[in-house]
Write a protein that holds these residues in place. Structure first.
Motif, PDB file in Angstrom:
ATOM      1  N   LEU B  50       0.937  -1.115   0.110  1.00  0.00           N
ATOM      2  CA  LEU B  50      -0.114  -0.058  -0.162  1.00  0.00           C
ATOM      3  C   LEU B  50       0.897   1.103  -0.180  1.00  0.00           C
ATOM      4  CD1 LEU B  50      -2.573  -1.131   2.635  1.00  0.00           C
ATOM      5  CD2 LEU B  50      -3.048  -0.755   0.285  1.00  0.00           C
ATOM      6  N   ASN B  51       0.199   2.344  -0.239  1.00  0.00           N
ATOM      7  CA  ASN B  51       1.087   3.489  -0.363  1.00  0.00           C
ATOM      8  C   ASN B  51       1.368   4.007   1.181  1.00  0.00           C
ATOM      9  OD1 ASN B  51       1.562   6.432  -0.269  1.00  0.00           O
ATOM     10  ND2 ASN B  51       0.225   6.744  -1.880  1.00  0.00           N
ATOM     11  N   THR B  56      -3.447  10.738   7.758  1.00  0.00           N
ATOM     12  CA  THR B  56      -2.941  11.443   8.815  1.00  0.00           C
ATOM     13  C   THR B  56      -1.514  11.020   9.153  1.00  0.00           C
ATOM     14  OG1 THR B  56      -3.518   9.757  10.402  1.00  0.00           O
ATOM     15  CG2 THR B  56      -5.490  11.551  10.018  1.00  0.00           C
ATOM     16  N   HIS B  57      -0.805  11.997   9.737  1.00  0.00           N
ATOM     17  CA  HIS B  57       0.555  11.524  10.273  1.00  0.00           C
ATOM     18  C   HIS B  57       0.662  10.209  10.940  1.00  0.00           C
ATOM     19  CE1 HIS B  57       4.658  12.265  10.681  1.00  0.00           C
ATOM     20  NE2 HIS B  57       4.578  12.289  11.930  1.00  0.00           N
ATOM     21  N   VAL B  58      -0.256  10.219  11.967  1.00  0.00           N
ATOM     22  CA  VAL B  58      -0.118   9.139  12.697  1.00  0.00           C
ATOM     23  C   VAL B  58      -0.627   7.863  12.028  1.00  0.00           C
ATOM     24  CG1 VAL B  58      -1.318   8.019  14.810  1.00  0.00           C
ATOM     25  CG2 VAL B  58      -0.531  10.407  14.790  1.00  0.00           C
ATOM     26  N   GLY B  59      -1.664   7.946  11.069  1.00  0.00           N
ATOM     27  CA  GLY B  59      -2.098   7.017  10.319  1.00  0.00           C
ATOM     28  C   GLY B  59      -0.752   6.275   9.435  1.00  0.00           C
ATOM     29  N   ARG B  63       1.032   2.738   9.464  1.00  0.00           N
ATOM     30  CA  ARG B  63       0.856   1.757   8.467  1.00  0.00           C
ATOM     31  C   ARG B  63       2.499   1.409   8.154  1.00  0.00           C
ATOM     32  NH1 ARG B  63      -2.057   3.370   2.994  1.00  0.00           N
ATOM     33  NH2 ARG B  63      -4.002   2.576   3.839  1.00  0.00           N
ATOM     34  N   ARG B  64       3.334   2.149   8.236  1.00  0.00           N
ATOM     35  CA  ARG B  64       4.666   1.929   8.100  1.00  0.00           C
ATOM     36  C   ARG B  64       5.219   0.996   9.095  1.00  0.00           C
ATOM     37  NH1 ARG B  64       7.448   7.619   7.121  1.00  0.00           N
ATOM     38  NH2 ARG B  64       5.758   8.286   7.504  1.00  0.00           N
ATOM     39  N   MET B 109      -7.210  -4.671  11.791  1.00  0.00           N
ATOM     40  CA  MET B 109      -7.956  -4.030  10.963  1.00  0.00           C
ATOM     41  C   MET B 109      -6.755  -3.366   9.863  1.00  0.00           C
ATOM     42  SD  MET B 109     -10.727  -2.075  13.566  1.00  0.00           S
ATOM     43  CE  MET B 109     -11.536  -1.420  12.087  1.00  0.00           C
ATOM     44  N   LYS B 110      -5.507  -3.060  10.195  1.00  0.00           N
ATOM     45  CA  LYS B 110      -4.717  -2.450   9.168  1.00  0.00           C
ATOM     46  C   LYS B 110      -4.042  -3.676   8.460  1.00  0.00           C
ATOM     47  CE  LYS B 110      -4.638   1.732  10.611  1.00  0.00           C
ATOM     48  NZ  LYS B 110      -5.326   2.517   9.450  1.00  0.00           N
ATOM     49  N   ARG B 111      -3.884  -4.813   9.164  1.00  0.00           N
ATOM     50  CA  ARG B 111      -3.272  -6.003   8.270  1.00  0.00           C
ATOM     51  C   ARG B 111      -4.273  -6.612   7.430  1.00  0.00           C
ATOM     52  NH1 ARG B 111       2.225  -7.813   9.089  1.00  0.00           N
ATOM     53  NH2 ARG B 111       1.998 -10.178   8.545  1.00  0.00           N
TER      54      ARG B 111
END
Lengths: 191, 315
Positions: B50-51, B56-59, B63-64, B109-111
């Motif tokens: 994903l990009n 958001t910065h926190v998001g 993600r990273r 949820m992110k995974r």
């Protein structure tokens, strides 16, 4: 913020930029305004041999179309534990997104903006995550294949009759041999 | 206790219900663990592409960070999630455990961003709210958390109900038959029943959006009416679980029913029984008039106006 984000205006949805995890301001309009009107089915076929020394395959040399398993009839026990939801949701999400990207690209083409319209690189569909996910899944199902292809069918239900038609067909992809397989490969010349 | 819970009980039950929902989800993940491997639908080496930048910065940081999480570490975190969820069934008031459950819910949820649904979102909202209510542990924070849960649940049902009430598919009674005939969210027995008795599909469509839109009455109605609303709600979610396979919605949404009951008690105490009943009747009348008005606004050519499904491939 939760109330504002429910309103059907783009400006209201911008509030989501303040949601640090991206899931604390969900939209609650389930199955509305448009409910689910049809199913998707993903079919695939594979080739076990190349037809010449140039790595090409002939349409006639493929296996019959097979459906990717996952959206079978639900069992009553799935009212308590439903492991099939992962496959169903993934297939549905991928098909939906591929069709949306395809539709947007075609629309731009019809409007005379066929030369790489802004926001749509030439490989927009083929390099999209849903497409790659489906081609990787199909490749993993064909252990001894040299090439695979998948298609997306829409299945409409009217009373107790089904009407199915194809809305998208992928390119034919070369599959790496088992030992070196990481995922789907590049193009083969489709005949 | 269900109709007269105190705020502590309401938060406790909310956490326990969410813990059950998480355990069910983890059991399901265990049963499809082959999809986590290379070539599967949940293969992180694919769905993790994903990009790295989000809204958001926190998001973006989250993600990273998750992109770096290997499969083995992820499996251990799933095991940890199961342990935390089980612990929450026994100790539902411990803020640290609730925070861990919320963080692990975000991780899942992110995974598995391709497969999340409304139940995952509601579980997260409930857990974060309960965590905030328990952090300081004082009565005001707990009361605020309970009120927020009641408001969030009411809003969720209200938005769902009004969106359906304003939809020509639901107004015409065709939505329910459409959904139950699909393989994705349907059930063959339900589809056969609806095809043989079209009135059943119409009645179900109307019943769903009327009940959802009028759930707000549970905030001020007398206890008997609240009990009926709750029973209908449990029945609705049980039906969704059986017919549509939405099994975790039952746990995620019913988790906040005690909070609604608690808030109802507080509102009725503040307003007095008679005033609360008058408000309930007033809201019910306004609600029914709105639903009737929305139904009348359906244009006769709505089917022709709405976007069609994608057409067949040519060539």
């Amino acid at each position: 913020m939760t109330v504002v984000v429910q309103l059907p205006f783009k400006r209201c949805k911008r509030i989501r930029r303040y949601d640090p995890v991206g899931h604390l301001l969900p939209g609650w309009n389930f199955f509305a305004p448009k409910p689910l009107r049809a199913d998707f089915a993903v079919w695939y076929r594979f080739w076990e041999f190349y037809d010449n020394d140039h790595g090409e395959v002939l349409k006639a040399g493929s296996s019959p179309w097979l459906e990717v398993a996952g959206i079978e009839e639900r069992r009553i026990t799935e009212a308590i534990v439903n492991p099939g939801r992962y496959t169903r949701k993934t297939i549905f999400t991928c098909c939906n997104q591929i069709i949306m990207i395809n539709r947007a690209v075609l629309l731009h083409g019809k409007n005379g903006k066929s030369d790489a319209p802004a926001g749509f690189p030439p490989d927009a569909i083929i390099m999209s995550l849903p497409y790659l996910l489906l081609v990787t899944k199909v490749s993993s199902l064909c252990k001894h294949a040299v090439a695979v292809q998948f298609r997306i069918d829409v299945i409409q239900h009217e009373r107790e009759t089904l009407h199915a038609y194809t809305v998208f067909r992928s390119a034919v992809h070369r599959v790496l041999p088992d030992a070196s397989r990481v995922g789907g490969g590049g193009h083969v010349a489709a005949s | 206790m269900w109709l007269h819970p105190d705020p502590n009980d309401a938060l406790r039950l909310a956490v326990q219900f969410c813990a059950v929902a998480q355990i069910v989800g983890l059991v399901e993940l265990t049963l499809v663990r082959s999809e986590l491997r290379s070539g599967g639908f949940l293969d992180w080496s694919m769905i993790g592409n994903l990009n790295p930048w989000t809204r958001t910065h926190v998001g973006s940081l989250i993600r990273r960070a998750f992109r770096r999480l290997g499969n083995r570490m992820f499996i251990w975190l799933i095991v940890l999630n199961a342990v935390v969820a089980a612990a929450l069934l026994i100790w539902p008031s411990v803020a640290g455990l609730i925070a861990a459950a919320a963080a692990l819910q975000v991780m899942l949820m992110k995974r598995h961003h391709v497969t999340i649904d409304g139940s995952d979102q509601m579980i997260l909202v409930v857990l974060v709210t309960c965590m905030l209510g328990r952090i300081s542990g004082d009565a005001l924070a707990i009361r605020a958390a309970v009120s927020f849960l009641a408001a969030e649940l009411t809003l969720a049902y209200l938005v769902a109900g009004l969106a359906k009430a304003a939809s020509p598919y639901w107004q015409s009674g065709e939505a329910f038959p459409m959904i139950v005939q699909t393989r994705m969210y349907g059930q063959p027995m339900a589809a056969r029943m609806v095809n043989r008795h079209p009135g059943l599909g119409h009645a179900a469509s109307y019943a769903v959006f009327c009940w959802e839109s009028l759930f707000i009455l549970a905030l001020t109605a007398p206890p008997t009416v609240v009990a009926v609303i709750f029973v209908l709600g449990v029945g609705f979610h049980a039906g969704c679980a059986v017919v549509m396979g939405l099994n975790r919605f039952m746990w995620a949404f019913v988790a906040s029913y005690p909070a609604v009951a608690c808030t109802n008690l507080a509102i009725r105490s503040a307003l007095g029984g008679h005033t609360a009943d008058a408000v309930t009747i007033g809201v019910a009348v306004v609600g029914l008039l709105c639903l009737a008005f929305l139904n009348r606004t359906r244009p006769s050519d709505w089917k022709a106006r709405h976007t069609t499904l994608p057409g067949p491939l040519t060539g």
